[in-house]
Design a protein around this motif. Structure first.
Motif: not given
Length: 202
Positions: A77-84
């Protein structure tokens, strides 16, 4: 229409992906652990922590294969990621407005500042939810779990050709940003006096 996900009643699914870079990303993982400890609602968490020390959190895994990552993005439902750039593009392709915490080379999280430059550029354009502080990340997660549609965009899983073109375009943008931020060393030109009697070449 944003992609509809089949989730258990009362449980939202969160994917956190730090990528495969050899540098640890303790800052993001620690911020997430602090938020998870305070969160009262049931959470279906998948945390891909890479070379960061494995946290004491459910759903923590060092790496995900390509198919597993695609499935996790599709179900989240939500995605948190690095800045790649590739991770950001994949998240958007699966219908997410990714919550992005870029790696900071000043903290030993990367070799250069291309993630910071790229994420700030996308954040200004409204293409990611940029979070550079713990408070910003926690606020974004609270908003997302209150209303996941705030972090959804139109999914286009079939756009493979468009994705390849976008990856190439992003690569050029990143190269330009890094080139602009890197001071060029001054080159000292050395001149040799022609030997007496030698013909000068022009």
């Amino acid at each position: 229409m944003p992609h509809q996900r089949d989730t258990p009643a009362g449980q939202l699914r969160l994917l956190v992906a730090v990528g495969t870079d050899k540098h640890p990303f303790d800052r993001l993982v620690d911020w997430l652990a602090q938020w998870h400890q305070q969160a009262g609602d049931p959470i279906g968490l998948t945390l891909q922590h890479g070379h960061t020390t494995a946290p004491q959190l459910p759903g923590a895994v060092a790496f995900l294969g390509h198919d597993a990552l695609q499935q996790a993005m599709d179900e989240a439902d939500l995605v948190v990621c690095h800045g790649g750039p590739a991770t950001i593009l994949e998240a958007r392709r699966h219908g997410h407005l990714p919550i992005v915490v870029p790696r900071d080379p000043a903290r030993g999280e990367h070799v250069d500042d291309h993630q910071l430059l790229f994420a700030r550029r996308l954040g200004a354009a409204g293409l990611v939810a940029l979070c550079e502080t713990r408070e910003a990340l926690h606020d974004a997660l609270a908003e997302g779990f209150a209303d996941p549609s705030r972090y959804a965009v139109t999914a286009d899983p079939a756009a493979h050709e468009a994705r390849r073109a976008a990856v190439a375009r992003v690569g050029r943008i990143v190269d330009e940003l890094v080139a602009r931020s890197t001071p060029r060393p001054h080159r000292l030109r050395t001149w040799s006096r022609p030997r007496r009697g030698a013909k000068e070449i022009r």
